[in-house]
Design a protein around this motif. Sequence first.
Motif, PDB file in Angstrom:
ATOM      1  N   ARG A 171       0.822  -1.215   0.000  1.00 29.42           N
ATOM      2  CA  ARG A 171       0.000   0.000   0.000  1.00 29.42           C
ATOM      3  C   ARG A 171       0.859   1.271   0.000  1.00 29.42           C
ATOM      4  O   ARG A 171       0.440   2.304  -0.520  1.00 29.42           O
ATOM      5  CB  ARG A 171      -0.930   0.022   1.216  1.00 29.42           C
ATOM      6  CG  ARG A 171      -2.085  -0.974   1.159  1.00 29.42           C
ATOM      7  CD  ARG A 171      -3.262  -0.437   0.359  1.00 29.42           C
ATOM      8  NE  ARG A 171      -4.373  -1.406   0.332  1.00 29.42           N
ATOM      9  CZ  ARG A 171      -4.730  -2.089  -0.744  1.00 29.42           C
ATOM     10  NH1 ARG A 171      -4.063  -1.954  -1.882  1.00 29.42           N
ATOM     11  NH2 ARG A 171      -5.765  -2.926  -0.706  1.00 29.42           N
ATOM     12  N   GLU A 210      -9.807  -6.027  -0.127  1.00 29.21           N
ATOM     13  CA  GLU A 210     -10.143  -4.660   0.289  1.00 29.21           C
ATOM     14  C   GLU A 210     -10.683  -3.798  -0.847  1.00 29.21           C
ATOM     15  O   GLU A 210     -11.470  -2.889  -0.624  1.00 29.21           O
ATOM     16  CB  GLU A 210      -8.915  -3.969   0.875  1.00 29.21           C
ATOM     17  CG  GLU A 210      -8.551  -4.417   2.261  1.00 29.21           C
ATOM     18  CD  GLU A 210      -7.446  -3.581   2.867  1.00 29.21           C
ATOM     19  OE1 GLU A 210      -7.300  -3.617   4.095  1.00 29.21           O
ATOM     20  OE2 GLU A 210      -6.717  -2.881   2.128  1.00 29.21           O
ATOM     21  N   VAL A 211     -10.232  -4.082  -2.074  1.00 33.44           N
ATOM     22  CA  VAL A 211     -10.671  -3.262  -3.213  1.00 33.44           C
ATOM     23  C   VAL A 211     -11.770  -3.963  -4.015  1.00 33.44           C
ATOM     24  O   VAL A 211     -12.085  -3.564  -5.135  1.00 33.44           O
ATOM     25  CB  VAL A 211      -9.480  -2.865  -4.117  1.00 33.44           C
ATOM     26  CG1 VAL A 211      -8.559  -1.910  -3.374  1.00 33.44           C
ATOM     27  CG2 VAL A 211      -8.703  -4.085  -4.612  1.00 33.44           C
ATOM     28  N   SER A 271      -6.232  -1.843   5.964  1.00 35.12           N
ATOM     29  CA  SER A 271      -6.150  -0.449   5.517  1.00 35.12           C
ATOM     30  C   SER A 271      -7.233   0.428   6.111  1.00 35.12           C
ATOM     31  O   SER A 271      -7.004   1.615   6.372  1.00 35.12           O
ATOM     32  CB  SER A 271      -6.221  -0.379   3.987  1.00 35.12           C
ATOM     33  OG  SER A 271      -5.184  -1.142   3.403  1.00 35.12           O
ATOM     34  N   SER A 272      -8.442  -0.120   6.321  1.00 37.12           N
ATOM     35  CA  SER A 272      -9.547   0.701   6.827  1.00 37.12           C
ATOM     36  C   SER A 272      -9.849   0.478   8.308  1.00 37.12           C
ATOM     37  O   SER A 272     -10.632   1.210   8.895  1.00 37.12           O
ATOM     38  CB  SER A 272     -10.817   0.421   6.017  1.00 37.12           C
ATOM     39  OG  SER A 272     -11.284  -0.904   6.275  1.00 37.12           O
ATOM     40  N   TYR A 278     -11.847  -0.163   0.181  1.00 31.83           N
ATOM     41  CA  TYR A 278     -10.669   0.712   0.137  1.00 31.83           C
ATOM     42  C   TYR A 278     -10.524   1.187  -1.303  1.00 31.83           C
ATOM     43  O   TYR A 278     -10.727   0.409  -2.240  1.00 31.83           O
ATOM     44  CB  TYR A 278      -9.424  -0.065   0.580  1.00 31.83           C
ATOM     45  CG  TYR A 278      -8.132   0.720   0.568  1.00 31.83           C
ATOM     46  CD1 TYR A 278      -7.811   1.570   1.605  1.00 31.83           C
ATOM     47  CD2 TYR A 278      -7.234   0.587  -0.491  1.00 31.83           C
ATOM     48  CE1 TYR A 278      -6.610   2.288   1.601  1.00 31.83           C
ATOM     49  CE2 TYR A 278      -6.028   1.284  -0.507  1.00 31.83           C
ATOM     50  CZ  TYR A 278      -5.741   2.143   0.539  1.00 31.83           C
ATOM     51  OH  TYR A 278      -4.551   2.847   0.533  1.00 31.83           O
ATOM     52  N   ASP A 279     -10.185   2.442  -1.520  1.00 27.87           N
ATOM     53  CA  ASP A 279     -10.099   2.997  -2.877  1.00 27.87           C
ATOM     54  C   ASP A 279      -8.852   2.503  -3.607  1.00 27.87           C
ATOM     55  O   ASP A 279      -7.756   2.474  -3.035  1.00 27.87           O
ATOM     56  CB  ASP A 279     -10.091   4.526  -2.840  1.00 27.87           C
ATOM     57  CG  ASP A 279     -11.447   5.104  -2.469  1.00 27.87           C
ATOM     58  OD1 ASP A 279     -12.453   4.404  -2.694  1.00 27.87           O
ATOM     59  OD2 ASP A 279     -11.495   6.219  -1.933  1.00 27.87           O
ATOM     60  N   ARG A 320     -16.281  -2.429  -2.361  1.00 27.44           N
ATOM     61  CA  ARG A 320     -14.944  -1.835  -2.345  1.00 27.44           C
ATOM     62  C   ARG A 320     -14.745  -1.153  -0.993  1.00 27.44           C
ATOM     63  O   ARG A 320     -15.287  -0.093  -0.729  1.00 27.44           O
ATOM     64  CB  ARG A 320     -14.779  -0.832  -3.489  1.00 27.44           C
ATOM     65  CG  ARG A 320     -13.347  -0.333  -3.634  1.00 27.44           C
ATOM     66  CD  ARG A 320     -13.213   0.652  -4.781  1.00 27.44           C
ATOM     67  NE  ARG A 320     -13.574   0.063  -6.057  1.00 27.44           N
ATOM     68  CZ  ARG A 320     -13.608   0.730  -7.194  1.00 27.44           C
ATOM     69  NH1 ARG A 320     -13.326   2.027  -7.223  1.00 27.44           N
ATOM     70  NH2 ARG A 320     -13.944   0.130  -8.318  1.00 27.44           N
ATOM     71  N   SER A 371     -10.146  -5.471   7.963  1.00 31.89           N
ATOM     72  CA  SER A 371      -9.395  -4.760   6.922  1.00 31.89           C
ATOM     73  C   SER A 371      -8.206  -4.016   7.515  1.00 31.89           C
ATOM     74  O   SER A 371      -8.365  -3.198   8.426  1.00 31.89           O
ATOM     75  CB  SER A 371     -10.320  -3.785   6.195  1.00 31.89           C
ATOM     76  OG  SER A 371      -9.567  -2.881   5.412  1.00 31.89           O
TER      77      SER A 371
END
Length: 359
Positions: free
Chosen positions: A42, A228-229, A313-314, A353-354, A351, A311
């Motif tokens: 990431r 995540e995406v 990342s989030s 995470y962007d 989604r 997640s």
Amino acid sequence: MENKKTCLYDKHVALGALMSPFAGFEMPIQYSNITDEHVAVRTACGVFDVSHMGEVTVKGPDAERYVQHIFTNDVKGAPDGQVFYGMMCYENGGTVDDLLVYRMKENDFFLVINAANIDKDWAWMQDQAKGFNIDLQNMSEHYGQLAVQGPEAEKVVEEVLGLECKELVFYTVKTIGDIIVSRTGYTGEDGFEIYATPDKINEYWDKLMASGRCKPCGLGCRDTLRFEVGLPLYGDELSNDITPVMAGLSMFCKFDKEEFIGKEALQQQKAEGPKQRVIGIELKDNAIPRHGYPVLFEGEKVGEVTTGYHSISSDKSVCMALVDAAHAKLGTELAVQIRKKVFPGVVVKKRFYDKHYKK
């Protein structure tokens, strides 16, 4: 039956990777830990050994017509170097596999299929080839593959491996001698796939490790990153029983093209609305939903988790799940049963995470 080993197996063992069976191969799941490897992709750069993936070439006068026949997306008349994502389907709309199709040049295609499905896909492709003037070759044993992923991937591929890749835009491919380089990614970050002989893949791996600019990453974080995406994994969000329409992937089924296997069934399912859909669920607690856990609506089972994690990342507990279409609307309150406890949640976009692809 003994599991296969990729051309980099000894390198993984030497690095102390946690090895585990996956799709008939002994594969690295993690080296340090999944979180560190996930964050490296990431924020900087990670490299994955994905030499277990399958490669099939289609060449000859009817190559484009054949690919059009077996593939849901539309490759007709596309420029050389274009890459397409899509599915191969059975007549009933069930998914044989999801794959990437590389248009190398006119009537010359390179297909990348999932490792777990190589034998099944190859047998199915051969069956569909009758009546087409093509040369169909299973090249899976010939190629190793590295996936270099993350915001620093372009610099690493150019400066460490000496492969010019700047001019590649998202979903394009080029050849450099005998090496194939594409820019697609399965992580939500910018990334490159490098296909070459096993010897060359070993050489590139050593260069990447010696550079200190690219963290070795296992399949553990490959799954957390793609999840995540909102990217599907065959066997979880797509299968013999889960069609592209159910998975929310109708955009990759080009119903305006003349024909493809499964077109009529998928078109009908889309028009009528599928009975089940793959959705996203965000839980209100920090419990971790896993594949196969029941999804409940007012205490009644209405589906099952396909993939779930907390997640990285989030920092949220989220999952994808296949549920009855009546309960698939955004904002619907559902719950996931994790062992003997029930955890409330809400339907959200898949989604979590962007994506940060370089378009």
